[in-house]
Motif scaffolding. Structure first.
Motif: not given
Length: 302
Positions: A216-221
């Motif tokens: 349920g989580l994104f990785e924001v780069v």
């Protein structure tokens, strides 16, 4: 009763010498008592309409093409998918396949289907459009959607992005306000991506020990502005080495994020042009679809 599979095939994806024809794939799967239908796309957006019209008539929809074709199929079955998806990678970069652990062989796909090896995965939404891999802005985005597919195939994803950068004026920073995890900050960024896949276009990879497809989580780069073009190789190395220093290169985990720019900017969605807008709302729909994949460590529920 035999289970029914619809193959949605993009005959123009990938490299001709590596492409597996949908008819060959269908005949091999049909040998194991599946009823197969094939519909080929003829234009951008076709896979969305085909999936939307037919998803209720099949047990599985098989996307035969690249990440862009899979994206369209997902958009065709969302927001309330009642069919499981199969991805047969027949494109150029195939980030989705790498993340799912699909090697591109017909034998593996048949084995997975026979074993009913399906797993729930997260799906992203950006301004109402679904994505599986990533959505991004900044350097590389315009090059990606303005470059012919034949050039991408020939020289590779990262090469055609870097080939257009000659001086610092070619890397224009974008002033962004970013809201996530109950906080807000702003800055000038040359690149940003909301990621739900282990690799992004051959540019960088995420740490497999700290990444899951169903959490349920994104990785924001995010990559901050550069002062000179000679800093670009250092920034790319930082991305590739997962060196997130919190000053030049950032990594943030979140289930939703809002980007507000000073003016409309171009966004990529699963490697394809996703439009220009000054405000982008990105949300994670946890475990939204079921997709064919080997069981592996990127599924946190296993």
């Amino acid at each position: 009763m035999n289970k029914k599979i619809l193959i949605i095939s993009n005959p123009c994806s990938g490299k001709n010498n590596k492409r597996v024809r949908a008819q060959s794939l269908a005949s091999q799967i049909a040998a194991f008592d599946y009823d197969i239908d094939i519909i080929e796309t003829t234009a951008k957006g076709d896979a969305i309409n085909i999936a939307r019209e037919h998803h209720g008539d099949y047990d599985y929809i098989l996307s035969c093409g690249g990440d862009g074709t899979l994206n369209e199929v997902i958009n065709g079955v969302m927001p309330h998918p009642d069919v499981s998806l199969i991805y047969f990678p027949n494109g150029t970069t195939n980030d989705s396949a790498k993340t799912l652990g699909i090697d591109g062989s017909v034998s593996q796909i048949i084995s997975l289907i026979k074993r009913e090896s399906f797993h729930p995965v997260d799906v992203g939404i950006i301004n109402g459009r679904s994505f599986f891999c990533a959505t991004s802005f900044g350097f590389g985005a315009k090059a990606s959607y303005s470059t012919k597919q034949s050039i991408k195939n020939k020289i590779g994803h990262l090469a055609y992005i870097l080939s257009g950068i000659k001086n610092i004026s070619d890397i224009k920073p974008i002033h962004m306000q970013i809201e996530c995890n109950g906080t807000s900050f702003e800055g000038d960024f040359i690149f940003g991506a909301v990621v739900n896949t282990i690799s992004v276009g051959g540019i960088f990879h995420l740490d497999e020990k700290d990444f899951w497809l169903d959490d349920g989580l994104f990785e924001v780069v995010l990559v901050s502005r550069l002062n000179r073009v000679t800093q670009l190789p250092t920034m790319i190395r930082k991305l590739q080495k997962q060196d997130y220093d919190g000053k030049r290169v950032f990594l943030i985990k979140t289930d939703k994020v809002k980007f507000t720019a000073d003016k409309p900017i171009g966004w990529l969605v699963d490697g394809e042009y996703g439009g220009e807008f000054s405000e982008a709302n990105v949300e994670n729909l946890s475990r939204a679809i079921s997709i064919c994949s080997p069981a592996h460590s990127l599924f946190g529920s296993i």
